[in-house]
Scaffold this motif. Structure first.
Motif, short mmCIF file in Angstrom:
data_model
loop_
_atom_site.label_atom_id
_atom_site.label_comp_id
_atom_site.label_asym_id
_atom_site.label_seq_id
_atom_site.Cartn_x
_atom_site.Cartn_y
_atom_site.Cartn_z
N LEU A 1 0.83 -1.21 0.00
CA LEU A 1 0.00 0.00 0.00
C LEU A 1 0.86 1.25 0.00
O LEU A 1 0.56 2.23 -0.68
N ALA A 2 1.95 1.21 0.77
CA ALA A 2 2.84 2.38 0.83
C ALA A 2 3.54 2.59 -0.51
O ALA A 2 3.76 3.72 -0.92
N ASP A 3 3.86 1.48 -1.20
CA ASP A 3 4.54 1.58 -2.50
C ASP A 3 3.73 2.39 -3.50
O ASP A 3 4.27 3.15 -4.28
N SER A 4 2.40 2.19 -3.43
CA SER A 4 1.58 2.85 -4.44
C SER A 4 1.06 4.21 -3.97
O SER A 4 0.27 4.83 -4.65
N ASN A 5 1.50 4.64 -2.78
CA ASN A 5 1.01 5.93 -2.27
C ASN A 5 2.15 6.79 -1.75
O ASN A 5 2.61 6.60 -0.63
N PRO A 6 2.59 7.74 -2.57
CA PRO A 6 3.75 8.57 -2.18
C PRO A 6 3.54 9.30 -0.85
O PRO A 6 4.50 9.55 -0.14
N ASP A 7 2.29 9.59 -0.52
CA ASP A 7 1.99 10.30 0.74
C ASP A 7 2.52 9.54 1.96
O ASP A 7 2.79 10.13 3.00
N LEU A 8 2.61 8.22 1.83
CA LEU A 8 2.96 7.39 2.98
C LEU A 8 4.46 7.16 3.11
O LEU A 8 4.92 6.60 4.10
N ARG A 9 5.19 7.62 2.12
CA ARG A 9 6.62 7.34 2.08
C ARG A 9 7.33 7.65 3.38
O ARG A 9 7.29 8.78 3.86
N GLY A 10 7.94 6.62 3.92
CA GLY A 10 8.81 6.80 5.08
C GLY A 10 8.11 7.25 6.34
O GLY A 10 8.77 7.58 7.31
N ARG A 11 6.79 7.27 6.35
CA ARG A 11 6.12 7.82 7.53
C ARG A 11 6.00 6.80 8.65
O ARG A 11 5.62 7.15 9.75
N HIS A 12 6.31 5.56 8.37
CA HIS A 12 6.30 4.55 9.42
C HIS A 12 7.23 3.41 8.99
O HIS A 12 7.30 3.10 7.80
N PRO A 13 7.93 2.80 9.94
CA PRO A 13 8.83 1.71 9.54
C PRO A 13 8.11 0.58 8.79
O PRO A 13 8.74 -0.11 8.00
N TYR A 14 6.81 0.39 9.03
CA TYR A 14 6.10 -0.68 8.32
C TYR A 14 5.91 -0.37 6.84
O TYR A 14 5.56 -1.24 6.07
N PHE A 15 6.09 0.90 6.47
CA PHE A 15 6.04 1.24 5.05
C PHE A 15 7.48 1.22 4.55
O PHE A 15 7.95 2.15 3.91
N SER A 16 8.19 0.15 4.88
CA SER A 16 9.66 0.20 4.76
C SER A 16 10.17 -0.08 3.37
O SER A 16 11.33 0.18 3.08
N ASN A 17 9.32 -0.65 2.48
CA ASN A 17 9.84 -0.94 1.15
C ASN A 17 10.39 0.30 0.46
O ASN A 17 11.31 0.22 -0.33
N ASN A 18 9.76 1.44 0.78
CA ASN A 18 10.23 2.64 0.11
C ASN A 18 11.12 3.51 1.00
O ASN A 18 11.41 4.63 0.65
N ALA A 19 11.57 2.94 2.11
CA ALA A 19 12.43 3.73 3.01
C ALA A 19 13.74 4.10 2.31
O ALA A 19 14.23 5.22 2.45
N ASP A 20 14.28 3.14 1.54
CA ASP A 20 15.54 3.42 0.83
C ASP A 20 15.33 4.55 -0.18
O ASP A 20 16.19 5.39 -0.37
N GLU A 21 14.15 4.49 -0.78
CA GLU A 21 13.83 5.52 -1.78
C GLU A 21 13.76 6.90 -1.10
O GLU A 21 14.25 7.89 -1.64
N VAL A 22 13.17 6.94 0.09
CA VAL A 22 13.06 8.20 0.83
C VAL A 22 14.46 8.71 1.18
O VAL A 22 14.76 9.90 1.01
N TYR B 1 13.34 15.46 5.77
CA TYR B 1 14.03 15.01 6.99
C TYR B 1 13.03 14.34 7.94
O TYR B 1 13.27 13.25 8.44
N ASP B 2 11.89 15.01 8.14
CA ASP B 2 10.87 14.46 9.05
C ASP B 2 10.29 13.15 8.51
O ASP B 2 9.98 12.25 9.26
N ASP B 3 10.15 13.09 7.17
CA ASP B 3 9.64 11.85 6.55
C ASP B 3 10.59 10.70 6.82
O ASP B 3 10.18 9.56 7.01
N LEU B 4 11.86 11.02 6.80
CA LEU B 4 12.89 9.97 6.96
C LEU B 4 13.06 9.59 8.42
O LEU B 4 13.20 8.41 8.75
#
Lengths: 450, 115
Positions: free
Chosen positions: A322-343, A380-383
């Protein structure tokens, strides 16, 4: 005693009396500067005397009285008369005049009044909107030293142009300035717009965290209301609500919000397993907002210890997808971690570009510098959603921002911006236990912003 | 209010054996065999009704392989428990009906001049 000596004694006594009054005023209101107290001391008797003579019809007295009224009531006249009429120039002039006796940010308040007039013109679909916006833009761009007022004015321009995200970013960034700088009308307008925007869309999660960035009596009250509306009456007691409401300066305007929170229905506990699953299912079907998703992730986080491992994996897979397909969620929680590297990558790219620009001395206008800082801070806050990522983010940015802020302070004369950055780095250095940088930024903060 | 876009691929829902076989979560072993064999027979003769099944995320295509996999999964206690977890009807009761209220005239009340 000769006449000359009596005159000197009289003058000394007068000066002493003025000094004592200034001291008393300063003691009664610690935020009031000596010059502000002095200007009030001159203006109050002048207005009184002028009004008495004006009643007798003296032209000069009438003129003095009008000027004194403009000085006293310039701000309210701008807000309640010129702005609703949709006259940016008049509103701006009145706001500037009204800011003089209060020693407020004249440029910023003038720009806010003008930008709010543009909002009125937009609401009326007035053909003069483009010209008015050009005027406000120029006013903002020509600001020599950036203070919160100009940031809020740019925020209102973004609202006029329909760029809500940028407006939110700018209004929230007002809270990054030092407390004495941000207090007053700029913070007042920013807080009101942010609360109205979130509450009118039902984004109560955004309101709950608003005081973290913009901490005012009003945002704290709104946050308590949001918590009670979201989580039910057990989350916040009615006495706390009333307490917070009484501390705000917008009691009449916020009665409906108080009522909504007061009568908030009981909600299922968020940790309840079937409720959690139901929300998860709703997320899979796309029936939730980004804020709901964030809350879902936090609820899973609390419940995860009791979730059997195979289910845990499917839950995490779903949240990642779900986080992958929604940029709003990027990096906002460790469970949305697939895109953490991207953030992290986006953040590093942004910092590199920023660093290169500063090294090449490609300076922007103060407001555009601030917008760039606000974007960087958002990244920074997103990360920095957990301690380890916050450390990574801090390591990437610590020297870049400290050096940049020193440059702004020493060479660019943007002391308010520099001070805001020193405050940010001081807080982060304290978190990272970076003693050397903490001491440096403490010293820098102590250099002030004026 | 912007909604999160739905995920299109969720195997534990799309291929949930209870959805594939159109069975309730409290069904017994006999029910599973009966429903599986019936669906296989229907698919063999190309009956339209058997070609798709409903999931909470929308209709999905059903084929003989999916039916056989579903039957096998429900014979495994661990896989069955996992499938039950996601197929419980209360999970799919819409939570959005209890949407939180909005303060619709907030901008007007707070005098932001926005709308």
């Amino acid at each position: 005693m000769s006449g000359g000596a009596a005159l000197i004694l009289g003058k000394v006594l007068l000066y002493a009396a003025i000094a004592v009054i200034i001291l008393l005023v300063k003691k009664a209101s610690p935020g009031v500067t000596a010059t502000r107290a002095l200007s009030w001391l001159i203006l109050v008797p002048t207005t009184f005397i002028a009004s008495v003579f004006a009643l007798q019809g003296g032209i000069f007295s009438i003129l003095v009285f009008v000027v004194a009224c403009l000085l006293w009531f310039g701000g309210p006249l701008a807000t309640f008369v010129a702005t609703p009429i949709g006259s940016p120039r008049v509103a701006s002039t009145l706001a500037v005049v009204g800011a003089i006796p209060h020693h407020l940010d004249r440029r910023g308040l003038g720009s806010i009044a003008a930008a709010r007039s543009c909002l009125v013109l937009r609401n009326r679909r007035h053909p003069g909107l483009a010209g008015a916006l050009t005027y406000v833009d120029k006013r903002i761009a020509d600001t020599a030293v950036l203070r919160p007022g100009t940031v809020v004015a740019r925020g209102f321009c973004c609202v006029v142009l329909g760029d809500r995200e940028q407006a939110q970013l700018l209004f929230k960034s007002v809270g990054d300035f030092a407390a004495p700088l941000r207090s007053g009308p700029a913070q007042f307008f920013a807080a009101r717009w942010l609360i109205a925007d979130a509450a009118s869309r039902g984004e109560w999660g955004a309101l709950q965290v608003l005081p973290r960035r913009l901490n005012t009596a009003l945002t704290r009250f709104a946050a308590e209301c949001a918590t009670r509306i979201k989580q039910g009456p057990a989350a916040v007691a009615r006495t706390t609500l009333v307490e917070r409401w009484l501390l705000t300066s917008s009691r009449v305007a916020t009665v409906p919000l108080l009522k909504m929170a007061w009568s908030a229905p009981t909600r299922p506990p968020t940790a309840d397993a079937s409720y959690l699953l139901a929300r998860h299912a709703a997320a899979l079907r796309g029936h939730v907002t980004s804020e709901d998703m964030l809350e879902l992730a936090m609820s899973w986080d609390r419940a995860m210890a009791e979730v059997p491992p195979p289910f845990r994996m499917t839950v995490l897979d779903d949240l990642n997808a779900l986080a992958d397909s929604n940029p709003d969620l990027r990096g906002r929680h460790p469970y949305f971690s697939n895109n953490a590297d991207e953030v992290l990558r986006s953040f590093e790219i942004a910092v590199e570009a920023f660093q290169r620009r500063i090294a090449d001395e490609r300076w922007l206008t103060p407001i555009d510098e601030w917008v760039e800082i606000a974007v960087l801070r958002q990244l920074y806050d997103d990360l920095a959603v957990d301690a380890s990522r916050r450390s990574i983010a801090f390591d990437t940015i610590r020297l870049v921002i400290t050096n940049y802020a020193a440059e702004l302070f020493n060479r660019r004369h943007q002391k308010p911006i520099a001070n805001a950055l020193f405050l940010w780095m001081e807080r982060e250095a304290r978190f990272a236990r970076d003693e050397e940088l903490l001491q440096l930024n403490k010293k820098n903060v102590a250099c002030g912003f004026g | 209010m912007s909604l999160v876009s739905a995920r299109m691929d969720a195997p534990h829902i799309d291929e949930n054996p209870f959805f594939v076989l159109d069975l309730p979560i409290d069904c017994g072993a006999m029910d599973i065999e009966r429903a599986g064999q019936k669906l296989l027979a229907m698919l063999k003769v190309g009956m339209k009704d058997a070609a798709s099944y409903r999931t909470p995320l929308g209709p999905r295509q059903r084929d003989e392989d999916a039916v056989r996999r579903a039957m096998a999964a429900l014979r495994e206690p661990q896989a069955r428990a996992m499938a039950e977890f996601w197929a419980r009807p209360e999970v799919w009761e819409p939570v959005h009906e209890t949407r939180l209220p909005v303060w619709s005239d907030a901008h007007k009340r707070l005098g932001t001049l926005d709308r």
